[in-house]
Design an enzyme around this catalytic site. Structure first.
Site, mmCIF file in Angstrom:
data_model
loop_
_atom_site.group_PDB
_atom_site.id
_atom_site.type_symbol
_atom_site.label_atom_id
_atom_site.label_comp_id
_atom_site.label_asym_id
_atom_site.label_seq_id
_atom_site.Cartn_x
_atom_site.Cartn_y
_atom_site.Cartn_z
ATOM 1 N N LYS A 48 0.826 -1.204 0.000
ATOM 2 C CA LYS A 48 0.000 0.000 0.000
ATOM 3 C C LYS A 48 0.861 1.254 0.000
ATOM 4 O O LYS A 48 1.976 1.280 0.541
ATOM 5 C CB LYS A 48 -0.895 -0.054 1.245
ATOM 6 C CG LYS A 48 -1.988 1.004 1.345
ATOM 7 C CD LYS A 48 -2.824 0.720 2.590
ATOM 8 C CE LYS A 48 -3.860 1.786 2.875
ATOM 9 N NZ LYS A 48 -4.642 1.458 4.094
ATOM 10 N N SER A 55 -9.531 1.750 3.709
ATOM 11 C CA SER A 55 -8.682 2.598 2.892
ATOM 12 C C SER A 55 -7.693 1.840 1.996
ATOM 13 O O SER A 55 -7.036 2.445 1.156
ATOM 14 C CB SER A 55 -7.897 3.567 3.786
ATOM 15 O OG SER A 55 -6.990 2.862 4.614
ATOM 16 N N SER A 99 -9.720 -0.988 7.389
ATOM 17 C CA SER A 99 -9.109 -0.646 6.107
ATOM 18 C C SER A 99 -8.572 -1.830 5.306
ATOM 19 O O SER A 99 -8.307 -1.693 4.112
ATOM 20 C CB SER A 99 -7.976 0.369 6.313
ATOM 21 O OG SER A 99 -8.512 1.622 6.646
#
Length: 345
Positions: free
Chosen positions: A79, A154, A178
């Site tokens: 990420k 997220s 997330s």
């Protein structure tokens, strides 16, 4: 054979038997990314040429029977908010300073040491503060199953990448959902490990990094690498060499708490409740002791957590250079600025 469809465990078996090379696997993933990325916008710092060079080096090691680690030649992503050496880390926000990071954060470092090919990073919303792929810096990430739908967040790009078959291994981060939300919305497997099980840097109470994969076995394979120790995280747990890829656990005598009411917030849907009750019955059949639990979350606790996050983000954006604050998504900025009058700030 379509290598982009194979799990990490299947790829490693194919490399070992020389039925497939890391170069073929990486080329297949690159073709997949380039076909779908214009539609789902899941990646950041996508580097196919470097990935192919890494794959050729991995192929040479496998031909000599000397893989560098348990993930040698397997395509992987991390990420945006997981630092990688020499790269900027925008954390989804156009307001961020785009300075190169001085080192790989622990999850990226462990994957590289294990031989995984980090061919891209994945997108996220501003500061990870949305369950969507909406970002002031990245293009809007979409759900591969239906392009007018949200992939969740997220870890939006990671969830979309896994669902779109951009290779088998992806790392997300999670505080309040997330990893778990995009995993559910994109139809993949996501694990939020226990706090401290996977070292991170900077150390950050509440946030964890974890695997996002298409099956449980690949997530277990990743955890054996991601959970290795790193002295930079003062909050990490003492390292334990767990048998992540072991057989089914012995459930007899295991104590499991069953909570079906939220206490506050959104109640579970009838389908979710039925799935949890079915799982509880399966555990009981296998010999576990299942005990109903009362909800522990109160509205006061939830409000306190909301105040904490507003205050924390306000302090972060207050340090931005003039003009930078206005580039943050307006509703995130306004949410943070509402903490100006909070007592105890």
């Amino acid at each position: 054979m379509q290598p982009f469809r194979l799990s990490a465990i299947e790829l490693l078996s194919a490399y070992r038997s020389r039925r497939l090379s890391p170069v073929e696997a990486m080329a297949s993933v690159i073709a997949r990314v380039e076909a779908f990325e214009p539609h789902i916008a899941a990646t950041y710092l996508y580097r196919p040429d470097r990935a192919l060079a890494d794959a050729r080096a991995s192929e040479a090691r496998w031909l000599k029977g000397e893989p560098m680690g348990p993930l040698d030649g397997v395509p992987a992503t991390v990420k945006d908010n997981i630092a990688t050496l020499g790269d900027p880390k925008p954390v989804g926000a156009a307001a961020s300073e785009m300075a190169p990071e001085p080192a790989d954060a622990p999850p990226a470092a462990r994957l590289r040491e294990a031989g995984a090919i980090l061919f891209a990073k994945t997108t996220m919303p501003d500061y990870g503060m949305l369950s969507s792929g909406l970002s002031s810096y990245h293009a809007l990430a979409r759900n591969p199953w239906k392009l007018d739908r949200n992939p969740g967040g997220s870890s939006a790009g990671a969830g979309a990448s896994a669902a779109a078959l951009y290779g088998p291994l992806h790392v997300g981060t999670d505080i309040g959902g997330s990893i778990r939300l995009p995993a559910g919305w994109c139809g993949i497997f996501g694990l939020k490990p226990s706090a401290g099980r996977v070292p991170i840097d900077p150390a950050y109470i509440g946030r964890v990094a974890g695997p996002m994969t298409r099956d449980v076995a690949d997530a277990a394979l990743m955890m054996a690498t991601l959970s290795l120790p790193d002295a930079r995280d003062y909050s990490s747990l003492k390292y334990e060499k767990l048998n992540w890829l072991g057989g089914p656990a012995e459930l007899k005598g295991l104590e499991i708490g069953l909570m079906l009411e939220a206490g506050c917030g959104v109640l579970p849907s009838s389908q979710a409740r039925a799935a949890v009750e079915r799982a509880a019955r399966d555990f009981e059949t296998a010999g576990a002791h299942v005990e109903p639990l009362a909800p522990f979350m109160t509205q006061e606790m939830l409000d306190g957590l909301d105040h904490f996050w507003r205050t924390r983000l306000l302090d972060e954006i207050s340090a931005l250079a003039p003009g930078k604050r206005e580039t943050i998504l307006p509703f995130i900025r306004e949410w943070a600025e509402s903490a100006e009058g909070f007592s105890g700030r």
